[in-house]
Scaffold this motif. Structure first.
Motif, mmCIF file in Angstrom:
data_model
loop_
_atom_site.group_PDB
_atom_site.id
_atom_site.type_symbol
_atom_site.label_atom_id
_atom_site.label_comp_id
_atom_site.label_asym_id
_atom_site.label_seq_id
_atom_site.Cartn_x
_atom_site.Cartn_y
_atom_site.Cartn_z
ATOM 1 N N VAL A 5 0.871 -1.175 0.000
ATOM 2 C CA VAL A 5 0.000 0.000 0.000
ATOM 3 C C VAL A 5 0.908 1.225 0.000
ATOM 4 N N ILE A 6 0.678 2.116 -0.942
ATOM 5 C CA ILE A 6 1.469 3.335 -1.078
ATOM 6 C C ILE A 6 0.583 4.493 -0.657
ATOM 7 N N LEU A 7 1.043 5.269 0.314
ATOM 8 C CA LEU A 7 0.282 6.419 0.794
ATOM 9 C C LEU A 7 0.888 7.693 0.228
ATOM 10 N N ALA A 8 0.140 8.356 -0.632
ATOM 11 C CA ALA A 8 0.575 9.636 -1.197
ATOM 12 C C ALA A 8 -0.033 10.760 -0.363
ATOM 13 N N GLU A 9 0.586 11.915 -0.430
ATOM 14 C CA GLU A 9 0.113 13.040 0.365
ATOM 15 C C GLU A 9 -1.163 13.659 -0.200
ATOM 16 N N LYS A 10 -1.347 13.567 -1.504
ATOM 17 C CA LYS A 10 -2.532 14.171 -2.129
ATOM 18 C C LYS A 10 -2.886 13.402 -3.394
ATOM 19 N N PRO A 11 -4.109 13.556 -3.888
ATOM 20 C CA PRO A 11 -4.548 12.803 -5.067
ATOM 21 C C PRO A 11 -3.660 12.986 -6.301
ATOM 22 N N SER A 12 -3.182 14.194 -6.548
ATOM 23 C CA SER A 12 -2.348 14.413 -7.731
ATOM 24 C C SER A 12 -1.023 13.660 -7.637
ATOM 25 N N GLN A 13 -0.500 13.532 -6.438
ATOM 26 C CA GLN A 13 0.733 12.768 -6.245
ATOM 27 C C GLN A 13 0.470 11.281 -6.495
ATOM 28 N N ALA A 14 -0.661 10.782 -6.032
ATOM 29 C CA ALA A 14 -1.028 9.383 -6.270
ATOM 30 C C ALA A 14 -1.170 9.115 -7.767
ATOM 31 N N LYS A 15 -1.784 10.044 -8.475
ATOM 32 C CA LYS A 15 -1.949 9.896 -9.919
ATOM 33 C C LYS A 15 -0.590 9.857 -10.615
ATOM 34 N N ALA A 16 0.328 10.706 -10.177
ATOM 35 C CA ALA A 16 1.676 10.728 -10.763
ATOM 36 C C ALA A 16 2.385 9.400 -10.516
ATOM 37 N N TYR A 17 2.272 8.848 -9.316
ATOM 38 C CA TYR A 17 2.859 7.534 -9.040
ATOM 39 C C TYR A 17 2.257 6.481 -9.961
ATOM 40 N N ALA A 18 0.932 6.484 -10.065
ATOM 41 C CA ALA A 18 0.229 5.471 -10.858
ATOM 42 C C ALA A 18 0.602 5.536 -12.336
ATOM 43 N N ASN A 19 0.912 6.720 -12.824
ATOM 44 C CA ASN A 19 1.266 6.878 -14.231
ATOM 45 C C ASN A 19 2.516 6.090 -14.620
ATOM 46 N N ALA A 20 3.313 5.701 -13.641
ATOM 47 C CA ALA A 20 4.530 4.940 -13.920
ATOM 48 C C ALA A 20 4.269 3.436 -14.027
ATOM 49 N N PHE A 21 3.023 3.011 -13.752
ATOM 50 C CA PHE A 21 2.684 1.594 -13.730
ATOM 51 C C PHE A 21 1.406 1.329 -14.527
ATOM 52 N N SER A 22 1.094 0.060 -14.672
ATOM 53 C CA SER A 22 -0.140 -0.351 -15.331
ATOM 54 C C SER A 22 -1.267 -0.356 -14.302
ATOM 55 N N VAL A 23 -2.298 0.440 -14.547
ATOM 56 C CA VAL A 23 -3.402 0.581 -13.595
ATOM 57 C C VAL A 23 -4.472 -0.467 -13.868
ATOM 58 N N LYS A 24 -4.879 -1.162 -12.810
ATOM 59 C CA LYS A 24 -5.917 -2.181 -12.902
ATOM 60 C C LYS A 24 -7.297 -1.572 -12.675
ATOM 61 N N ASN A 25 -7.394 -0.661 -11.691
ATOM 62 C CA ASN A 25 -8.691 -0.082 -11.339
ATOM 63 C C ASN A 25 -8.491 1.242 -10.600
ATOM 64 N N ARG A 26 -9.383 2.179 -10.845
ATOM 65 C CA ARG A 26 -9.365 3.456 -10.135
ATOM 66 C C ARG A 26 -10.711 3.629 -9.435
ATOM 67 N N THR A 27 -10.666 4.066 -8.178
ATOM 68 C CA THR A 27 -11.891 4.400 -7.456
ATOM 69 C C THR A 27 -11.737 5.815 -6.911
ATOM 70 N N LYS A 28 -12.734 6.264 -6.187
ATOM 71 C CA LYS A 28 -12.692 7.607 -5.609
ATOM 72 C C LYS A 28 -11.595 7.751 -4.552
ATOM 73 N N THR A 29 -11.202 6.630 -3.938
ATOM 74 C CA THR A 29 -10.257 6.692 -2.824
ATOM 75 C C THR A 29 -8.950 5.945 -3.034
ATOM 76 N N SER A 30 -8.804 5.252 -4.153
ATOM 77 C CA SER A 30 -7.563 4.497 -4.356
ATOM 78 C C SER A 30 -7.351 4.162 -5.824
ATOM 79 N N ILE A 31 -6.134 3.735 -6.124
ATOM 80 C CA ILE A 31 -5.761 3.271 -7.461
ATOM 81 C C ILE A 31 -5.093 1.921 -7.269
ATOM 82 N N GLU A 32 -5.599 0.915 -7.955
ATOM 83 C CA GLU A 32 -5.050 -0.426 -7.858
ATOM 84 C C GLU A 32 -4.140 -0.678 -9.055
#
Length: 82
Positions: A5-32
Motif C-alpha cells: 500500500v502506497i500512501l501519497a500526500e494528495k490525489p495528484s501525487q497518487a496519480k503521478a505515481y500510478a502513471n509509472a505503472f499499469s493501472v488495474k482499477n481506479r476508485t474515488k479513494t484508491s488506485i489499484e
C-alpha cells in the motif's frame, strides 16, 4: 500473500505515481496497480488530504528554545505525524 500500500500526500501525487505503472482499477479513494516486476502482487495507492507530517517546533526539542529558531545549518529537523 502480502500487498503493498502506497500512501501519497494528495490525489495528484497518487496519480503521478500510478502513471509509472499499469493501472488495474481506479476508485474515488484508491488506485489499484496490476502485478509487475516492482510489485509482483500488485499494489494499492491511496492518499491523504493535506500534510501528513510537519517539522517539530523548537521547544519540542528543548524547552529553552521556546520562541527561538534553531540554527538551520547545524540542525537536523525531526518530523511528527499530524
Amino acid at each position: 500473500m502480502s500487498r503493498v500500500v502506497i500512501l501519497a500526500e494528495k490525489p495528484s501525487q497518487a496519480k503521478a505515481y500510478a502513471n509509472a505503472f499499469s493501472v488495474k482499477n481506479r476508485t474515488k479513494t484508491s488506485i489499484e496497480l496490476n502485478s509487475c516486476s516492482t510489485f509482483p502482487n500488485g499494489a494499492t495507492i491511496t492518499w491523504g488530504i493535506g500534510h501528513l507530517v510537519e517539522l517539530k517546533q523548537p521547544e519540542e526539542y528543548n524547552q529553552e528554545w521556546r520562541g527561538i529558531p534553531p540554527p538551520l545549518a547545524s540542525h537536523h529537523p525531526k518530523t511528527r505525524g499530524k
